[in-house]
Design a protein around this motif. Sequence first.
Motif, short mmCIF file in Angstrom:
data_model
loop_
_atom_site.label_atom_id
_atom_site.label_comp_id
_atom_site.label_asym_id
_atom_site.label_seq_id
_atom_site.Cartn_x
_atom_site.Cartn_y
_atom_site.Cartn_z
N UNK A 1 0.82 -1.21 0.00
CA UNK A 1 0.00 0.00 0.00
C UNK A 1 0.86 1.26 0.00
N UNK A 2 2.00 1.20 0.67
CA UNK A 2 2.91 2.34 0.72
C UNK A 2 4.31 1.90 0.34
N UNK A 3 5.00 2.71 -0.44
CA UNK A 3 6.37 2.40 -0.83
C UNK A 3 7.08 3.70 -1.18
N UNK A 4 8.40 3.68 -1.03
CA UNK A 4 9.21 4.88 -1.23
C UNK A 4 10.22 4.67 -2.35
N UNK A 5 10.41 5.69 -3.17
CA UNK A 5 11.55 5.75 -4.08
C UNK A 5 12.56 6.69 -3.42
N UNK A 6 13.77 6.20 -3.21
CA UNK A 6 14.79 6.97 -2.48
C UNK A 6 15.85 7.42 -3.48
N UNK A 7 16.02 8.73 -3.62
CA UNK A 7 16.99 9.30 -4.56
C UNK A 7 18.26 9.68 -3.82
N UNK A 8 19.40 9.14 -4.29
CA UNK A 8 20.67 9.28 -3.59
C UNK A 8 21.74 9.80 -4.54
N UNK A 9 22.56 10.73 -4.05
CA UNK A 9 23.73 11.17 -4.81
C UNK A 9 24.80 11.63 -3.83
N UNK A 10 26.06 11.65 -4.31
CA UNK A 10 27.17 12.22 -3.54
C UNK A 10 27.91 13.19 -4.46
N UNK A 11 28.89 13.90 -3.92
CA UNK A 11 29.66 14.84 -4.74
C UNK A 11 30.26 14.12 -5.94
N UNK A 12 30.04 14.68 -7.13
CA UNK A 12 30.64 14.12 -8.34
C UNK A 12 29.82 13.05 -9.02
N UNK A 13 28.71 12.62 -8.39
CA UNK A 13 27.91 11.54 -9.00
C UNK A 13 26.62 12.11 -9.56
N UNK A 14 25.84 11.25 -10.17
CA UNK A 14 24.50 11.61 -10.64
C UNK A 14 23.47 11.03 -9.67
N UNK A 15 22.22 11.36 -9.90
CA UNK A 15 21.15 10.84 -9.04
C UNK A 15 20.85 9.39 -9.38
N UNK A 16 20.75 8.57 -8.34
CA UNK A 16 20.35 7.17 -8.48
C UNK A 16 19.09 6.97 -7.66
N UNK A 17 18.10 6.32 -8.25
CA UNK A 17 16.82 6.09 -7.59
C UNK A 17 16.72 4.64 -7.14
N UNK A 18 16.51 4.43 -5.84
CA UNK A 18 16.24 3.09 -5.32
C UNK A 18 14.72 2.95 -5.29
N UNK A 19 14.20 2.08 -6.13
CA UNK A 19 12.77 2.05 -6.45
C UNK A 19 11.98 1.12 -5.55
N UNK A 20 10.84 1.62 -5.07
CA UNK A 20 9.86 0.76 -4.40
C UNK A 20 10.32 0.17 -3.09
N UNK A 21 10.97 0.96 -2.24
CA UNK A 21 11.39 0.45 -0.93
C UNK A 21 10.13 0.21 -0.09
N UNK A 22 9.87 -1.03 0.33
CA UNK A 22 8.60 -1.33 0.98
C UNK A 22 8.54 -0.98 2.46
N UNK A 23 9.71 -0.74 3.07
CA UNK A 23 9.75 -0.56 4.53
C UNK A 23 10.74 0.55 4.84
N UNK A 24 10.29 1.57 5.59
CA UNK A 24 11.19 2.67 5.93
C UNK A 24 12.37 2.19 6.77
N UNK A 25 12.22 1.04 7.43
CA UNK A 25 13.32 0.50 8.22
C UNK A 25 14.52 0.10 7.39
N UNK A 26 14.34 -0.10 6.08
CA UNK A 26 15.44 -0.48 5.20
C UNK A 26 16.24 0.73 4.70
N UNK A 27 15.66 1.92 4.80
CA UNK A 27 16.22 3.08 4.11
C UNK A 27 17.62 3.42 4.62
N UNK A 28 17.82 3.36 5.91
CA UNK A 28 19.13 3.74 6.47
C UNK A 28 20.25 2.91 5.85
N UNK A 29 20.06 1.60 5.80
CA UNK A 29 21.10 0.73 5.25
C UNK A 29 21.22 0.91 3.73
N UNK A 30 20.09 1.03 3.04
CA UNK A 30 20.13 1.19 1.58
C UNK A 30 20.88 2.46 1.18
#
Length: 637
Positions: A228-257
Amino acid sequence: MNHTDVANLDWRSLGLKVGHEVHYQLRTRRKLFCRCPAEFRHREPDYEVLRHMRPTLSELGEYDGTALMEFKTKKNVRYQLYADIDCTYEMDDTPPFPINGEALDIALRIGLLLNLNIVDEMHISRKQYLDGSIPTGFQRTAIIGVEGWVPFRGRKLGIIQLGLEEDACREVSDVGHDIVYRADRLGFPLVEVVTDATMHTPEEASAGARLIWRLLRSTGQVRTGPGAGRQDVNVSINGSTRVEIKGVPDTGLIRRLVAVEAFRQQQLLAIRDELRARGVSPESLKLESRELDRATVLGTGSPYLRRAADAGESVAAVRLAGFAGLLNRVIEPGLEFGYEFSERVRVIACLDRMPNIIYRGGSDEGLTDEDWGVIRELVNCGVNDEAVLAWGPAPDLRTAVNEIHLRAVDAAAGVPSETRQPHPDGTTGFERILPGPDRMYPDTDSPPTAISRERLDEIRKALPEPAWRTEERFRALGLPEDVAQSLVFSPRRGLFEKLTAGPGADPKLLGVALEQWSRWLSRQGFAVRQLSDEALAGLFERYRKGGFGREAIVHLMRGLCRGGALDALLAARGLGEVITGRKLETLAAAALKGATPDYAREPEACWRFLMGRAMRELRGRAQGRDVAAAVRKLAGR
């Protein structure tokens, strides 16, 4: 390299930036653009439709890169449909109905809670999806509001926009060139909350997602449960481009991802720098490959290559100029850089039997140094070059060879803009190229919808208290942080508010019992959610009147879950009034009779022993603090 090493990175020096796209299905009776019921089905489907997807030009006459990538997979897409909840609209054989007014009102309510500037006129757009998850090949979506905010750790977390869109099918299986979707959730109304990328640590990223998640849940108008709920997490660091981690089902996974993805990008940039030092650039890399003849394949000791030859498949070697040793570099915990090439081959060439590629030091079981010498000579590998082997049916192998080359070109450029799949251990895998603006174009089947000031005024009148203010109010009542947060969207929130409004209420005890203790009982297998508010209200009212001590509450809740009546449970435990004073001291003395601990030698152990003896007899019949006072008095402490 392990997860502990990843967690110890210096996020500030890396320039970590994280933003979220939080999706939640709305609790409506009907789907968004048709009048079918918004309901799941768990029986066998009534019929099946087969389709093949192909890209279309954007309004500017250009193809979206993701659409072209998906087209290369040549998927046979099968849809499982139900006669009572799916219709011809979802198969793109009927124009859309006007947008679901109930869903629009819920989205507007959420937009106001997010402090967004609501648009005066809503326009429907089409967003291309050629992975097959939507039979039409596009998703209808609309922007509801822009430039909002929510309070976050003493500052404002920006909300870029809120979208209202239709949900996609749920995947049943994906093997080779055949993918199967179930269309029961297709068309469910869905909101998308897009935050700005101002979260700079994995912990902040996790907290930001939970904040949006709690706010949406607090409305009571979003669905709950798996998917019912899911997150797409957009991540980048200096010098990189945006990478999208698609459809994370649990906010508890976000820290490690987020931590693992930041490390992955750091390693990819290091590989790019090493390639530059070796004189390799995206422009210098040319596709160089050669198909191995059957005699060469059978002359190796590799069981994978021999099995491919026996199946009539082709085997090819690809030269990667300047890549010697780089494919063995660890870029995620337990995963080498060569995994990135394997994933591209798996997803785009549909060669999903692992391993699907071989390189030196990787999954090269059975290949000797002599075998590698022959293979490397065939593709003219020098000392600084690497050879990669792939195999499969001829058309798929051609795609695989091309994707290996393209991934090498991406490596020379740095971090490719990708959408990646989350794994439970915090690592990710390739899903598709990150879509660009060319995937969006106006939906000419849907007229604009005006959003009047009168409509917004009516919605404002019924707006609930914002979740963050409710949490502040609960914290002020003394509730622990986790209880204050979970109670905001708990089905017991109304009961809590009612009970704490009465005289003599103990808000902290009520909150802990309704949330923490209830969760603990649920994990023990007790159906706490099936208890009525009336039953729980009666329990806490008897406690307030002094019928038993707080230690008895969990035991009585357990008894109520088993179907017991409160009066019978109290009688069985000898409860009815809280024992205090001289009577308590007498009962405590009887419980401790014969106990002669040596306080001088082990005072803490003796204290725990005496309290255990006393509470065994008095738990629930007296308050724990009163029992402790009586034991201290009797023990002379």
